[in-house]
Design a protein around this motif. Structure first.
Motif, PDB file in Angstrom:
ATOM      1  N   GLN A 174      19.000  10.565  18.659  1.00 27.69           N
ATOM      2  CA  GLN A 174      17.800   9.654  18.303  1.00 27.69           C
ATOM      3  C   GLN A 174      16.802   9.784  19.271  1.00 27.69           C
ATOM      4  OE1 GLN A 174      17.237   8.430  15.076  1.00 27.69           O
ATOM      5  NE2 GLN A 174      15.398   7.198  15.217  1.00 27.69           N
ATOM      6  N   ALA A 175      17.400   9.360  20.570  1.00 30.26           N
ATOM      7  CA  ALA A 175      16.270   9.229  21.674  1.00 30.26           C
ATOM      8  C   ALA A 175      16.000  10.563  21.961  1.00 30.26           C
ATOM      9  CB  ALA A 175      17.113   8.825  22.680  1.00 30.26           C
ATOM     10  N   ALA A 176      16.685  11.751  21.825  1.00 29.45           N
ATOM     11  CA  ALA A 176      16.266  13.073  22.373  1.00 29.45           C
ATOM     12  C   ALA A 176      15.155  13.533  21.032  1.00 29.45           C
ATOM     13  CB  ALA A 176      17.319  14.248  22.390  1.00 29.45           C
ATOM     14  N   LYS A 222       6.715  16.525  28.884  1.00 26.71           N
ATOM     15  CA  LYS A 222       7.978  16.634  28.821  1.00 26.71           C
ATOM     16  C   LYS A 222       8.748  15.261  28.717  1.00 26.71           C
ATOM     17  CE  LYS A 222       8.285  20.839  31.592  1.00 26.71           C
ATOM     18  NZ  LYS A 222       8.732  21.594  32.821  1.00 26.71           N
ATOM     19  N   HIS A 223       9.702  15.015  27.950  1.00 29.95           N
ATOM     20  CA  HIS A 223      10.605  14.053  28.023  1.00 29.95           C
ATOM     21  C   HIS A 223      11.929  14.221  27.410  1.00 29.95           C
ATOM     22  CE1 HIS A 223      11.463   9.663  27.697  1.00 29.95           C
ATOM     23  NE2 HIS A 223      11.669   9.773  26.566  1.00 29.95           N
ATOM     24  N   ARG A 224      12.835  13.903  28.298  1.00 31.96           N
ATOM     25  CA  ARG A 224      14.314  14.005  27.779  1.00 31.96           C
ATOM     26  C   ARG A 224      14.681  15.607  27.420  1.00 31.96           C
ATOM     27  NH1 ARG A 224      17.317   9.691  27.255  1.00 31.96           N
ATOM     28  NH2 ARG A 224      18.906  10.676  25.927  1.00 31.96           N
ATOM     29  N   GLY A 225      14.049  16.458  28.230  1.00 31.18           N
ATOM     30  CA  GLY A 225      14.432  17.780  27.759  1.00 31.18           C
ATOM     31  C   GLY A 225      13.479  18.671  26.700  1.00 31.18           C
ATOM     32  N   LYS A 226      12.780  17.621  26.056  1.00 26.82           N
ATOM     33  CA  LYS A 226      11.894  18.307  25.081  1.00 26.82           C
ATOM     34  C   LYS A 226      10.418  18.422  25.443  1.00 26.82           C
ATOM     35  CE  LYS A 226      15.255  17.648  21.733  1.00 26.82           C
ATOM     36  NZ  LYS A 226      15.674  18.771  21.050  1.00 26.82           N
ATOM     37  N   VAL A 227       9.759  19.355  25.129  1.00 27.62           N
ATOM     38  CA  VAL A 227       8.480  19.822  25.630  1.00 27.62           C
ATOM     39  C   VAL A 227       7.550  19.896  24.505  1.00 27.62           C
ATOM     40  CG1 VAL A 227       7.088  21.603  26.701  1.00 27.62           C
ATOM     41  CG2 VAL A 227       9.617  21.114  27.587  1.00 27.62           C
ATOM     42  N   HIS A 278      16.120   3.503  27.040  1.00 31.98           N
ATOM     43  CA  HIS A 278      15.681   5.029  27.322  1.00 31.98           C
ATOM     44  C   HIS A 278      14.519   5.149  27.912  1.00 31.98           C
ATOM     45  CE1 HIS A 278      19.328   5.587  24.446  1.00 31.98           C
ATOM     46  NE2 HIS A 278      19.226   6.784  24.818  1.00 31.98           N
ATOM     47  N   HIS A 279      13.501   4.134  27.756  1.00 34.45           N
ATOM     48  CA  HIS A 279      12.227   3.882  28.099  1.00 34.45           C
ATOM     49  C   HIS A 279      12.084   3.141  29.431  1.00 34.45           C
ATOM     50  CE1 HIS A 279      10.289   6.748  25.072  1.00 34.45           C
ATOM     51  NE2 HIS A 279      11.107   5.995  24.447  1.00 34.45           N
ATOM     52  N   GLN A 280      11.114   3.483  30.231  1.00 33.56           N
ATOM     53  CA  GLN A 280      10.831   2.281  31.229  1.00 33.56           C
ATOM     54  C   GLN A 280      10.028   1.122  31.011  1.00 33.56           C
ATOM     55  OE1 GLN A 280       9.500   4.601  34.885  1.00 33.56           O
ATOM     56  NE2 GLN A 280      10.187   3.015  36.083  1.00 33.56           N
ATOM     57  N   TYR A 281      10.379   0.063  31.433  1.00 32.96           N
ATOM     58  CA  TYR A 281       9.636  -1.166  31.305  1.00 32.96           C
ATOM     59  C   TYR A 281       9.833  -2.179  32.552  1.00 32.96           C
ATOM     60  CZ  TYR A 281      11.221  -0.054  26.520  1.00 32.96           C
ATOM     61  OH  TYR A 281      11.431   0.656  25.634  1.00 32.96           O
ATOM     62  N   ALA A 282       8.764  -2.762  32.522  1.00 30.82           N
ATOM     63  CA  ALA A 282       8.500  -3.733  33.714  1.00 30.82           C
ATOM     64  C   ALA A 282       9.528  -4.847  33.841  1.00 30.82           C
ATOM     65  CB  ALA A 282       6.931  -4.115  34.205  1.00 30.82           C
ATOM     66  N   HIS A 283      10.827  -4.502  33.950  1.00 26.02           N
ATOM     67  CA  HIS A 283      11.533  -5.817  33.651  1.00 26.02           C
ATOM     68  C   HIS A 283      12.098  -6.522  34.659  1.00 26.02           C
ATOM     69  CE1 HIS A 283      14.560  -2.662  35.281  1.00 26.02           C
ATOM     70  NE2 HIS A 283      15.105  -3.646  35.762  1.00 26.02           N
TER      71      HIS A 283
END
Length: 529
Positions: free
Chosen positions: A30-32, A224-229, A315-320
Motif C-alpha cells: 500500500q505504501a509503495a 521519486k518516492h519508495r522506488g516509484k517515479v 512511512h512518511h517523515q514527521y517532526a516527531h
C-alpha cells in the motif's frame, strides 16, 4: 491421490507467521502504491476576450497572470503578464527585466546557504520582493491537491475523524531556470513543522509541501518516492497554460536541465488548515483495501492467538522530536500511515505513537553500527515463513519465548562479575525494544563512564517492551539524545528515534466482540460491490 493432497494443502489454515507476513506485504505494498505527487495544466483565458460563461464551464481556467516586483534605481520595467505579448521584442524586453531583477538561488547544506551552480543553477525572487494576482485556490488547483494528497479518515466509524482537514497555500518565491543549463539536482528536504506536509526550502520559513506553478515552462520535474517515479514533462505543451505539480516533502525531487528558453515557477508552501479531530471527514477507512485485509487477519484464530503488539514504523517523515511540532501527531499523518492508524482505530484497538530507538549504543563515526530495534523484524518473519517446522509449534511464539528467556538472562547478568556479564551480553543479544513513553524533544545528557553507559539516557523517558512484531523497517529519523562517554578516550554518542505506530492486539478469545458491528458493515460493502 495427488488431487486430494493438493486440496488438503489448499484447505489447510494459514499459520500465524504466514498471516503476519501477508499483513506486512499488504501494508508495504500500500505504501509503495500510494499517491505521493499530482499535477496538471490550467488554460489561461482572458475574461475580456471571450463571451463564454466561464463560471459555469466544467473546465477550470485562470485569468492572465501578472507579476509586479520592486523597481530598481534605474526605473526598470516592474511588471510582466503571462501569456507574453505576441511581439517578440516586447516580450523579450519584459522577460529580461524580470531576469535582471532576480538573485542567484542558493540551497541548504549542513545548515548553511550554499551557492554552487554545478548543483543548482537558477535565480530567484523572494515573496517579499514581488506580488502576483494568481492564487492556486482560484482555479481549483488547491482543491485537487487536497482531494488527492490529503484524504482524511473517519475514526471508528464515528462522525469525528483523524487527519488533516483542508490545505492552505502560501507564496514562497519565484524561480527562473534558464537554458541551456538551468537545473536543480535531486534532493530531499527535511520537514520541520507538523502543520505543514512536504518539502522545505532551505534557510527559509518552515515548509513541508511544495507546489510548483510553471507559468512559462521548458524541461521536466522528476519526483521519486519508495522506488516509484513521477515525471512532469511540459516542454511541448501549450504556452497559454500554467502547469502545476504538488508532492510530499519527503520525496526526492529534481528539476531536470533546461536546454533552451526559460522555466519560470511560483513555489507555494502547503500547510494543513487544521489537523486532529474533524467535523467533516472526507473518507471512511472501511472503504480502504487495507480494511478488509486487516479485518480478515484479526478474525483468523491462527493470528497472534495469545495477543501481542504490532509495530509499524512511519512511512512518511514527521517532526516527531521537534518542540511543539510533535503535539498534533497523529493528526498530521498522511498516506499509508493515516490508513494504518485509522483502520486499526476503527476496530477499537489500543493505539500509540511512540519514538523507538536502537537497543545498541551508537558511537560517533562508528561505521559498523546497525539499527537493532528489538522484537521480530520483517526479515525474520520472512525467514520463519520460508522455514516453517513440521511440528505444530508456532515459530513466532517459540521465538518470543526465547526472547523472554534471553531478557531474563541478561537482567540476571547484572549480578555477575564484569567478565561473565559481558560474555552473556555478547552471546545473547538484546531483543527488547526501547520505546519512548511519549514523543520527546532532543535530550542532552551530561555523560557517563564507558562501563556504565546505556543505549539511551534515563532522561529520555522510556520503557523496554518484549516481542513487538515489526511489519516494516525504520526509515525516517530525528535526533533523540546526545551524550558524552568517558573512558581512556572520550567519545560522543547519539541516538536517533523513529516514529512508530504500536497496536495492541488482544488474544483471539477477546477479539470476537470487535466483529459484531463489523459483520453488518462487511455485508453492506459486499452488497454494494
Amino acid at each position: 491421490m495427488e488431487s486430494s493432497s493438493m486440496n488438503a494443502q489448499s484447505a489447510r489454515p494459514k499459520s500465524n507467521v504466514a498471516l503476519l507476513q501477508d499483513l506486512s506485504t499488504a501494508v508495504n505494498g500500500q505504501a509503495a502504491a500510494a499517491t505521493f505527487a499530482c499535477g496538471g495544466s490550467v488554460p489561461i483565458v482572458d475574461p475580456a476576450s471571450t463571451t463564454d460563461d466561464t463560471t459555469s464551464s466544467p473546465v477550470r481556467t485562470c485569468a492572465p497572470i501578472t507579476l509586479r516586483w520592486d523597481a530598481d534605481a534605474a526605473g526598470e520595467q516592474s511588471k510582466i503578464s503571462f501569456p507574453l505579448p505576441a511581439e517578440e521584442g516586447v516580450s523579450r524586453s519584459m522577460l529580461s527585466a524580470l531576469v535582471n531583477a532576480c538573485q542567484p538561488a542558493t540551497f541548504g547544506f549542513g545548515g548553511k546557504d550554499v551557492l554552487d551552480e554545478s548543483y543548482r543553477k537558477a535565480t530567484k525572487l523572494d515573496a517579499s520582493a514581488f506580488s502576483t494576482n494568481f492564487h492556486p485556490h482560484d482555479c481549483g488547483i488547491l482543491g485537487s491537491v487536497q482531494q488527492i494528497l490529503l484524504p482524511s479518515m473517519v475514526a471508528g466509524g464515528q462522525k469525528n475523524g483523524v487527519g488533516p482537514q483542508g490545505a492552505r497555500a502560501e507564496l514562497y518565491n519565484l524561480n527562473i531556470y534558464a537554458g541551456p543549463s538551468g537545473k536543480f539536482h535531486a534532493h530531499v528536504d527535511t520537514p520541520r513543522g507538523a502543520m505543514q506536509f512536504g518539502v522545505i526550502r532551505p534557510a527559509k520559513a518552515d515548509t513541508k509541501t511544495e507546489m510548483l506553478i510553471a507559468i512559462l515552462d521548458r524541461g521536466s520535474l522528476r519526483v521519486k518516492h519508495r522506488g516509484k517515479v513521477v515525471e512532469f514533462t511540459w516542454a511541448e505543451t501549450d504556452l497559454n497554460s500554467i502547469h502545476w505539480a504538488a508532492f510530499y516533502g519527503d520525496c526526492e525531487h529534481e528539476v531536470l536541465e533546461v536546454t533552451s528558453g526559460h522555466r519560470i515557477t511560483l513555489t507555494y508552501n502547503l500547510y494543513y488548515s487544521s489537523i486532529g479531530p474533524l467535523a467533516q471527514p472526507i473518507a471512511d477507512p472501511r472503504h480502504l483495501p487495507l480494511y478488509c485485509i486487516i479485518a480478515d487477519t484479526l478474525r483468523n484464530a491462527s493470528f497472534m492467538p495469545k495477543g501481542g503488539i504490532l509495530g509499524f514504523f512511519c512511512h512518511h517523515q514527521y517532526a516527531h522530536a521537534q518542540g511543539d511540532n510533535r503535539k498534533p501527531i497523529p493528526g498530521a499523518f498522511k498516506g499509508v500511515d493515516l490508513a494504518v492508524y485509522s483502520v486499526f482505530d476503527t476496530f477499537g484497538l489500543k493505539l500509540g505513537i511512540h519514538p523507538i530507538v536502537s537497543n545498541e549504543m551508537r558511537v560517533e563515526d562508528d561505521e559498523g553500527w546497525q539499527k537493532r530495534m528489538g522484537g521480530i523484524s520483517r526479515d525474520e518473519l520472512e525467514s520463519m515463513k520460508a522455514n516453517l517446522p513440521d511440528n505444530s509449534k508456532d515459530p513466532v511464539e517459540v521465538f518470543l519465548d526465547d526472547m523472554k528467556q534471553t531478557a531474563d538472562m541478561r537482567k540476571n547478568a547484572l549480578e555477575e562479575d564484569y567478565d561473565d556479564r559481558w560474555e552473556i551480553y555478547e552471546n545473547y543479544p538484546d531483543h527488547t525494544t526501547i520505546v519512548g513513553k511519549r514523543l520527546h524533544g532532543l535530550v542532552l545528557d551530561g555523560g557517563h563512564d564507558e562501563d556504565t553507559a546505556k543505549p539511551i539516557s534515563d532522561q529520555w523517558k522510556h520503557e523496554k517492551l518484549h516481542g513487538i512484531l515489526w511489519m516494516n523497517e525504520p526509515v525516517h529519523s530525528e535526533y533523540a539524545c546526545v551524550s558524552l562517554i568517558y573512558g581512556n578516550q572520550g567519545s560522543l554518542t547519539y541516538q536517533l528515534s523513529y516514529a512508530a505506530i504500536l497496536v495492541v492486539v488482544p488474544p483471539v478469545a477477546a477479539r470476537a466482540h470487535m466483529f459484531a458491528n463489523l459483520d453488518v458493515s462487511s455485508k453492506g460493502r459486499g452488497d454494494a460491490a
